[in-house]
Design a protein around this motif. Sequence first.
Motif, PDB file in Angstrom:
ATOM      1  N   UNK A   1       0.882   4.761   7.901  1.00 37.71           N
ATOM      2  CA  UNK A   1      -0.146   5.072   8.940  1.00 37.71           C
ATOM      3  C   UNK A   1      -1.591   5.113   8.843  1.00 37.71           C
ATOM      4  N   UNK A   2      -1.825   5.841   7.411  1.00 40.01           N
ATOM      5  CA  UNK A   2      -3.292   5.761   6.974  1.00 40.01           C
ATOM      6  C   UNK A   2      -3.831   4.413   6.571  1.00 40.01           C
ATOM      7  N   UNK A   3      -3.005   3.632   6.067  1.00 43.80           N
ATOM      8  CA  UNK A   3      -3.389   2.290   5.774  1.00 43.80           C
ATOM      9  C   UNK A   3      -3.890   1.555   7.074  1.00 43.80           C
ATOM     10  N   UNK A   4      -3.141   1.727   8.138  1.00 45.05           N
ATOM     11  CA  UNK A   4      -3.367   1.083   9.147  1.00 45.05           C
ATOM     12  C   UNK A   4      -4.652   1.913   9.919  1.00 45.05           C
ATOM     13  N   UNK A   5      -4.784   2.975   9.719  1.00 46.11           N
ATOM     14  CA  UNK A   5      -5.913   3.869  10.313  1.00 46.11           C
ATOM     15  C   UNK A   5      -7.039   3.465   9.787  1.00 46.11           C
ATOM     16  N   UNK A   6      -7.168   3.100   8.252  1.00 41.28           N
ATOM     17  CA  UNK A   6      -8.423   2.616   7.651  1.00 41.28           C
ATOM     18  C   UNK A   6      -8.698   1.188   7.785  1.00 41.28           C
TER      19      UNK A   6
ATOM     20  N   UNK B   1       0.841  -1.271  -0.106  1.00 43.40           N
ATOM     21  CA  UNK B   1       0.034   0.057  -0.066  1.00 43.40           C
ATOM     22  C   UNK B   1       0.664   1.302   0.058  1.00 43.40           C
ATOM     23  N   UNK B   2       1.916   1.437   0.992  1.00 40.13           N
ATOM     24  CA  UNK B   2       2.881   2.508   0.815  1.00 40.13           C
ATOM     25  C   UNK B   2       3.540   2.758  -0.475  1.00 40.13           C
ATOM     26  N   UNK B   3       4.235   1.827  -0.878  1.00 42.90           N
ATOM     27  CA  UNK B   3       4.732   2.137  -2.116  1.00 42.90           C
ATOM     28  C   UNK B   3       4.149   2.299  -3.397  1.00 42.90           C
TER      29      UNK B   3
ATOM     30  N   UNK C   1      -8.868  -0.265  -3.251  1.00 46.89           N
ATOM     31  CA  UNK C   1      -9.503   1.130  -3.264  1.00 46.89           C
ATOM     32  C   UNK C   1      -8.697   1.778  -2.063  1.00 46.89           C
ATOM     33  N   UNK C   2      -7.960   1.216  -0.976  1.00 49.90           N
ATOM     34  CA  UNK C   2      -7.451   2.114  -0.086  1.00 49.90           C
ATOM     35  C   UNK C   2      -5.991   2.534  -0.826  1.00 49.90           C
ATOM     36  N   UNK C   3      -5.452   2.150  -1.670  1.00 50.54           N
ATOM     37  CA  UNK C   3      -4.475   2.472  -2.634  1.00 50.54           C
ATOM     38  C   UNK C   3      -4.667   3.808  -3.461  1.00 50.54           C
TER      39      UNK C   3
ATOM     40  N   UNK D   1     -10.972   8.467   4.099  1.00 47.83           N
ATOM     41  CA  UNK D   1     -11.890   7.593   4.681  1.00 47.83           C
ATOM     42  C   UNK D   1     -13.304   7.831   3.922  1.00 47.83           C
ATOM     43  N   UNK D   2     -13.666   9.132   3.431  1.00 43.61           N
ATOM     44  CA  UNK D   2     -14.984   9.175   2.503  1.00 43.61           C
ATOM     45  C   UNK D   2     -14.772   8.313   1.325  1.00 43.61           C
ATOM     46  N   UNK D   3     -13.404   8.516   0.862  1.00 43.28           N
ATOM     47  CA  UNK D   3     -13.216   7.852  -0.681  1.00 43.28           C
ATOM     48  C   UNK D   3     -13.421   6.427  -0.574  1.00 43.28           C
ATOM     49  N   UNK D   4     -12.701   5.837   0.458  1.00 41.73           N
ATOM     50  CA  UNK D   4     -12.904   4.516   0.723  1.00 41.73           C
ATOM     51  C   UNK D   4     -14.433   4.176   0.910  1.00 41.73           C
ATOM     52  N   UNK D   5     -14.914   4.643   1.839  1.00 41.31           N
ATOM     53  CA  UNK D   5     -16.600   4.679   2.181  1.00 41.31           C
ATOM     54  C   UNK D   5     -17.271   4.370   1.159  1.00 41.31           C
ATOM     55  N   UNK D   6     -17.087   5.295   0.179  1.00 41.60           N
ATOM     56  CA  UNK D   6     -17.670   5.563  -1.255  1.00 41.60           C
ATOM     57  C   UNK D   6     -17.402   4.209  -2.160  1.00 41.60           C
TER      58      UNK D   6
END
Length: 300
Positions: free
Chosen positions: A231-236, A103-105, A162-164, A150-155
């Motif tokens: 960190x963002x991926x872990x948060x999601x 996800x990071x790269x 989708x996370x990437x 978060x809004x984009x992944x929720x949509x």
Amino acid sequence: MELFKQVKFDEPVREKAKLALDVKEILYVLTKSKSVLIGGMIVFIVIFCAIFAPLIATHDPYQMNIGDRLLKPMEHGHLLGTDQYGRDLFTRIIYGARVSLEVGFISVGLSLLIGVTIGLIAGYYGGWIDMIIMRFVDIVLSFPVLLLAIALVAALGPGIQNVILALGVVYWTNYARIVRASVLAIKEEEYIQAAKTIGSSDFRIIFYNILPNCLAPIVVVATLGLGVAIIAEATLSFLGLGIQPPKASWGWTLAFGMKFIRETPYLSLYPGLAIMITVLGFNLLGDGIRDLTDSKLKRK
């Protein structure tokens, strides 16, 4: 460098000598930078574990054994214990490194592609093009970045793709602003004016003359951005919007460990430490590269 002023070299020899000096200077600074050494070692270990996860892992990351659920570290051959389904926690963390790095790269690469392209166009052409692009950047920056992700992944729906996509779309603005600022300074240099005079195309000037001179700040920000993306991926994933079970994820493991925080705090402790150490490694590496570029600029 004074040697070049006293002795006349052919141009190829001069360029090779300059390149040799640059390589020696880079290696010297790298060996003297504790941030680069420590950060690089951490990043190397994490990447090594992610690549060779099947060889390092002691168990199947997806095999459940209810009889061995919530075992403490070192019990029944489980190095870090087991989760609520009896899966080996050490193995899950090792395989979780693959997800975090993927996800990071990829997300940082997507952000670079979007941000660098937009920054080059805005900085080089200027005028109304620059004004429209930067006002759009300001609009995107007016939203909290993580909330927008978060809004984009929720949509779009949960899942690694989708996370990437969401992280790549929301984090490109930093690269656009940095590249634009660099281009505004570089395009006024004499060699850029000379390239225009001899009739070089805009494409060649942008990608062959300007972009290579913007790489230093891009590399620094991208290295630091890898930690932010992890960190963002872990948060999601922690919120249930990222990587979905049974796929191993540090954020998902941390979230489920919170349910047993009183009984088995290690379920949340170890994935949290994995996130912290990995992000620390990328941050130290980014700081070291920034020190390297700053020292080279000061010597010029």
